[in-house]
Write an enzyme that holds these catalytic residues in place. Sequence first.
Site, mmCIF file in Angstrom:
data_model
loop_
_atom_site.group_PDB
_atom_site.id
_atom_site.type_symbol
_atom_site.label_atom_id
_atom_site.label_comp_id
_atom_site.label_asym_id
_atom_site.label_seq_id
_atom_site.Cartn_x
_atom_site.Cartn_y
_atom_site.Cartn_z
ATOM 1 C CG HIS A 24 -1.956 -0.958 1.327
ATOM 2 N ND1 HIS A 24 -2.049 -1.879 2.344
ATOM 3 C CD2 HIS A 24 -3.010 -1.195 0.529
ATOM 4 C CE1 HIS A 24 -3.116 -2.647 2.156
ATOM 5 N NE2 HIS A 24 -3.723 -2.251 1.052
ATOM 6 C CB CYS A 45 -11.747 -16.978 -4.646
ATOM 7 S SG CYS A 45 -10.584 -16.528 -3.331
ATOM 8 C CB CYS A 88 -10.285 -13.138 -5.634
ATOM 9 S SG CYS A 88 -8.701 -13.942 -5.507
ATOM 10 C CB CYS A 127 -8.025 -18.921 -5.061
ATOM 11 S SG CYS A 127 -7.387 -17.259 -5.237
ATOM 12 C CG HIS A 161 -6.877 -15.463 -1.515
ATOM 13 N ND1 HIS A 161 -7.375 -14.878 -2.652
ATOM 14 C CD2 HIS A 161 -6.685 -14.475 -0.624
ATOM 15 C CE1 HIS A 161 -7.499 -13.580 -2.439
ATOM 16 N NE2 HIS A 161 -7.086 -13.307 -1.226
ATOM 17 C CE LYS A 208 2.214 -14.666 -0.989
ATOM 18 N NZ LYS A 208 1.066 -15.081 -1.653
HETATM 19 ZN ZN LIG Z 1 -8.627 -15.758 -4.098
#
Ligand SMILES: [Zn+2]
Length: 518
Positions: A59, A165, A168, A182, A185, A336
């Site tokens: 962000h 999902c 999302c 997904c 996720h 990640k």
């Molecule tokens: Zn997702």
Amino acid sequence: MKSLAPRGFLVVRQSKGAMTSPNAQPTKRAKLTKPAKRADRFHLTTAIPYVNARPHIGHVLEWFQADVINRYQRLLGKRVMFTSGADENSLKNVQAAEKAGVPVSDWLDKYAQIFQDAYQRLGIELDEFRRGSDQTKHWPGVQQLWRATDQAGDLYKKTYTGLYCVGCECFYKPEELVDGRCPQHQESPQQVSEENYFFRLSKYQRQLRLLIETDQLKIVSEKFKKEVLSFIDQGLEDFSVSRRAGRARGVGVPVPGDDSQVMYVWFDALTIYMTALGWGYDHQRWLRFWPADVHFIGKDILRFHAVYWPAILLSAGLPLPKAISVHGFLTADGRKMSKSLGNVVDPFQLIERYGLEPVRYYLLRYIPSHGDGDFSYDSFERLYTAELANGLGNLCSRVAALCHRAGLAGGDGQAGADQLPAFSPQVAARLDELELGEALEIINQRVAAADQFLSDTAPWTKRVEAQAEVLRAAVQQIVQIATNLRPFLPQTSRAILEHFRQQRVAALAPLFPRLEQS
Ligand SMILES: [Zn+2]
């Protein structure tokens, strides 16, 4: 591809009398005149985040990018509207609030406040922060946009079964899943079957392709533009723009004329870009600033911004945003970031440790403006030392010390910002192209050149008059560098300009103290 909906299936027309919003307006036909936006007005946005966690470094990267353009456009003398908001009508938020055991509205208030505080802490001054739960200044606009697409004949109802999902907030095709999960996720989507309203996205395939291809809707950078074009070329399918109110747990903007349905959270959230300007409640204000000159987003929501959103606007007969600036993802030490790995970089801790502007500089300079980047303390400290402490900071201290020792008048003693030199054309060109990292690279080269100039001319070996001449030239270079840095490092550049534009330049404390060896 062709829409599957049978003709005559347009059921949304009867919107009178059945309005469900507490703020339902009489169904006055929306005045959809094209805005006559003046060239001296500028509108930019950050993405509209879910507010179910604290802001993360991704962000902050995006907000700094947008803030550079915000400041740059203001410095050019434009009237700028810098807007953002919170995507609140999401099932994700309901689930998070339930998990925390608090009422949803308390949950939303808390996080909206956290986000607004974060902007303030980061020195980012938004003109408007529109919350998706705002029933006065957001919902009427969403419903107005809905009615406009409906009047264009682009909404129809059909029964749909798909894999959804919640993370999302979108449907996936089986082939898009990775091992049935997904890809974002790593969770198995829910099988959902219900009757929803669909938007005729397929109808806009050719028009969208042309607009993007010709940069009328410019996607920065080229790589992302190609990605969108190839997605469009696979064929655009109509997409569902509503949910059964029950499944959405009653959260969401009611569909005008059908209280069994609430709007799809993306239809609602994207509209924040316009309701933040007044769409739906202050038409004149909206007219002055729409369309957006640039939306700043992350690559994970590119499709929503480069395909769904412009198609909805085309349907409603509204002008499209001019550009979409896309940034990538951040990893930490090549991996990640995740809570389980314990390598999540908290931007606010970073700021606490190194200061606001060094963090801002690093994110804008070291992390590619339109690609994935990797954070590490090592790269941070190397950049800080090389370009801020030894680079810009040292140059300023060195020249200030020389001026002070020589007792020379450095600057012209002018305090007014109107006397400042203009942006360098090269820097301005990169900023106009939303290539912020490249702009900083040019500025950094100028710092190095100014250093070189000092070494080459060695003013300390010269006699008074020749020395004064060299130092005046060096001060001028510093003033130019600081001018170009104003959108990037507002506090530092102000401090430099104030210091070097005094009648008599005093010695200068280090702008960027050297880091302790850790
Ligand atoms: Zn997702």
